[in-house]
Design a protein around this motif. Sequence first.
Motif, short mmCIF file in Angstrom:
data_model
loop_
_atom_site.label_atom_id
_atom_site.label_comp_id
_atom_site.label_asym_id
_atom_site.label_seq_id
_atom_site.Cartn_x
_atom_site.Cartn_y
_atom_site.Cartn_z
N LEU A 60 0.83 -1.21 0.00
CA LEU A 60 0.00 0.00 0.00
C LEU A 60 0.86 1.25 0.00
CD1 LEU A 60 -2.48 -1.17 2.77
CD2 LEU A 60 -2.98 -1.01 0.33
N SER A 61 0.33 2.30 -0.62
CA SER A 61 0.98 3.61 -0.54
C SER A 61 -0.09 4.68 -0.40
CB SER A 61 1.86 3.89 -1.76
OG SER A 61 1.07 4.11 -2.90
N VAL A 62 0.21 5.68 0.41
CA VAL A 62 -0.68 6.81 0.62
C VAL A 62 0.15 8.06 0.36
CG1 VAL A 62 -2.10 8.05 2.30
CG2 VAL A 62 -1.97 5.55 2.39
N ALA A 63 -0.33 8.94 -0.52
CA ALA A 63 0.42 10.14 -0.88
C ALA A 63 -0.54 11.29 -1.12
CB ALA A 63 1.26 9.89 -2.13
N VAL A 64 -0.03 12.50 -0.92
CA VAL A 64 -0.76 13.70 -1.30
C VAL A 64 -0.07 14.23 -2.54
CG1 VAL A 64 -1.44 16.03 -0.64
CG2 VAL A 64 -1.46 14.20 1.06
N GLU A 65 -0.80 14.27 -3.65
CA GLU A 65 -0.29 14.75 -4.93
C GLU A 65 -1.11 15.96 -5.34
OE1 GLU A 65 -0.55 11.42 -7.59
OE2 GLU A 65 0.68 10.14 -6.29
N ASP A 66 -0.45 17.10 -5.37
CA ASP A 66 -1.13 18.37 -5.58
C ASP A 66 -2.22 18.51 -4.53
OD1 ASP A 66 0.50 19.16 -7.72
OD2 ASP A 66 -0.71 17.99 -9.13
N ASN A 67 -3.46 18.55 -4.92
CA ASN A 67 -4.54 18.67 -3.93
C ASN A 67 -5.37 17.39 -3.86
OD1 ASN A 67 -5.68 19.05 -6.48
ND2 ASN A 67 -7.30 20.34 -5.68
N GLN A 68 -4.73 16.24 -4.10
CA GLN A 68 -5.44 14.96 -4.04
C GLN A 68 -4.75 14.01 -3.07
OE1 GLN A 68 -5.64 13.39 -8.06
NE2 GLN A 68 -7.81 13.89 -8.08
N LEU A 69 -5.56 13.30 -2.29
CA LEU A 69 -5.08 12.19 -1.48
C LEU A 69 -5.22 10.95 -2.35
CD1 LEU A 69 -4.32 10.73 1.18
CD2 LEU A 69 -6.76 10.73 1.73
N VAL A 70 -4.10 10.28 -2.64
CA VAL A 70 -4.10 9.13 -3.54
C VAL A 70 -3.64 7.90 -2.76
CG1 VAL A 70 -3.19 8.17 -5.68
CG2 VAL A 70 -3.58 10.64 -5.49
N ILE A 71 -4.49 6.87 -2.76
CA ILE A 71 -4.18 5.60 -2.10
C ILE A 71 -4.05 4.54 -3.18
CG2 ILE A 71 -4.92 3.90 -0.40
CD1 ILE A 71 -6.74 7.04 -0.19
N ARG A 72 -2.93 3.84 -3.17
CA ARG A 72 -2.69 2.80 -4.17
C ARG A 72 -2.41 1.48 -3.46
NH1 ARG A 72 0.26 7.26 -6.30
NH2 ARG A 72 -0.63 7.96 -8.27
N GLY A 73 -2.87 0.41 -4.07
CA GLY A 73 -2.59 -0.93 -3.58
C GLY A 73 -2.16 -1.82 -4.73
N ARG A 74 -1.06 -2.51 -4.55
CA ARG A 74 -0.57 -3.41 -5.58
C ARG A 74 0.09 -4.59 -4.89
NH1 ARG A 74 0.81 -2.79 -11.07
NH2 ARG A 74 2.21 -4.41 -11.76
N HIS A 117 -6.83 3.07 7.79
CA HIS A 117 -7.43 4.30 8.33
C HIS A 117 -6.53 5.48 7.97
CE1 HIS A 117 -10.11 1.82 10.73
NE2 HIS A 117 -9.07 1.19 11.22
N ILE A 118 -7.12 6.52 7.42
CA ILE A 118 -6.39 7.74 7.09
C ILE A 118 -7.10 8.90 7.78
CG2 ILE A 118 -5.59 9.25 5.25
CD1 ILE A 118 -5.87 6.71 3.41
N ASP A 119 -6.38 9.59 8.65
CA ASP A 119 -6.95 10.70 9.41
C ASP A 119 -6.57 12.02 8.75
OD1 ASP A 119 -8.13 9.12 11.48
OD2 ASP A 119 -6.13 8.81 12.30
N ILE A 120 -7.59 12.86 8.57
CA ILE A 120 -7.36 14.17 7.97
C ILE A 120 -7.98 15.24 8.87
CG2 ILE A 120 -7.20 13.31 5.60
CD1 ILE A 120 -10.00 14.17 5.10
N THR A 121 -7.40 16.44 8.80
CA THR A 121 -7.84 17.56 9.63
C THR A 121 -8.11 18.77 8.77
OG1 THR A 121 -6.46 16.81 11.45
CG2 THR A 121 -7.17 19.06 11.55
N ARG A 122 -9.12 19.50 9.14
CA ARG A 122 -9.44 20.76 8.47
C ARG A 122 -8.98 21.89 9.38
NH1 ARG A 122 -14.95 21.17 8.74
NH2 ARG A 122 -15.06 19.42 7.32
N ARG A 123 -8.00 22.66 8.93
CA ARG A 123 -7.55 23.81 9.71
C ARG A 123 -8.64 24.87 9.72
NH1 ARG A 123 -3.11 26.26 6.87
NH2 ARG A 123 -3.68 24.95 5.14
N GLN A 124 -8.80 25.52 10.84
CA GLN A 124 -9.76 26.60 10.93
C GLN A 124 -9.16 27.85 10.28
OE1 GLN A 124 -12.90 26.44 11.96
NE2 GLN A 124 -12.59 24.26 12.28
N PRO A 125 -9.84 28.41 9.29
CA PRO A 125 -9.27 29.60 8.63
C PRO A 125 -9.30 30.80 9.57
CG PRO A 125 -11.47 29.15 7.81
CD PRO A 125 -11.12 28.02 8.73
N GLU A 126 -8.26 31.60 9.46
CA GLU A 126 -8.20 32.83 10.24
C GLU A 126 -9.05 33.88 9.54
OE1 GLU A 126 -4.17 34.06 10.66
OE2 GLU A 126 -3.53 32.11 11.41
N THR A 127 -9.75 34.66 10.32
CA THR A 127 -10.53 35.76 9.75
C THR A 127 -9.56 36.88 9.40
OG1 THR A 127 -12.39 35.16 11.15
CG2 THR A 127 -12.43 37.36 10.17
#
Length: 142
Positions: A60-74, A117-127
């Motif tokens: 398995l591989s998990v990567a962030v490519e540009d603005n995509q989370l890409v999960i591959r299995g081979r 399991h892949i955990d992701i977080t949304r940062r709170q934008p600053e006003t």
Amino acid sequence: MSRIATFNSPLLLGFDHFERVLDRISKTSPEGYPPYNIEQVDETRLRITLAVAGFAMSDLSVAVEDNQLVIRGRQAEEEGTRVYIHRGIGARQFQRAFVLAEGIEVEGAELESGLLHIDITRRQPETRIRAIPIRVPVQEEV
């Protein structure tokens, strides 16, 4: 089939990249392998869980490519002389991609009992508020 531009309003400035993201999503294969869940853990955290039974961590591989989370299995090709009378467990490869919004960060991944399991977080934008000064043009004397 032509598509009507979603973000063609003159009031939406700089959103043309969203149009490209929507095009990319619409071209994504609707294949359901491997099955997955998306769970909201709390206000700012999500967990994506993929059923990857039979895959080792090295498969398995998990990567962030540009603005995509890409999960591959081979899975590696089996070396040996097994003779199957029935083969119902496929060893097929996969690629699953999720488009990440700006401000989304991937915290980490964990493989447990055939579930990735892949955990992701949304940062709170600053006003941000910024006053723009209004200038008066200098007029030349005639």
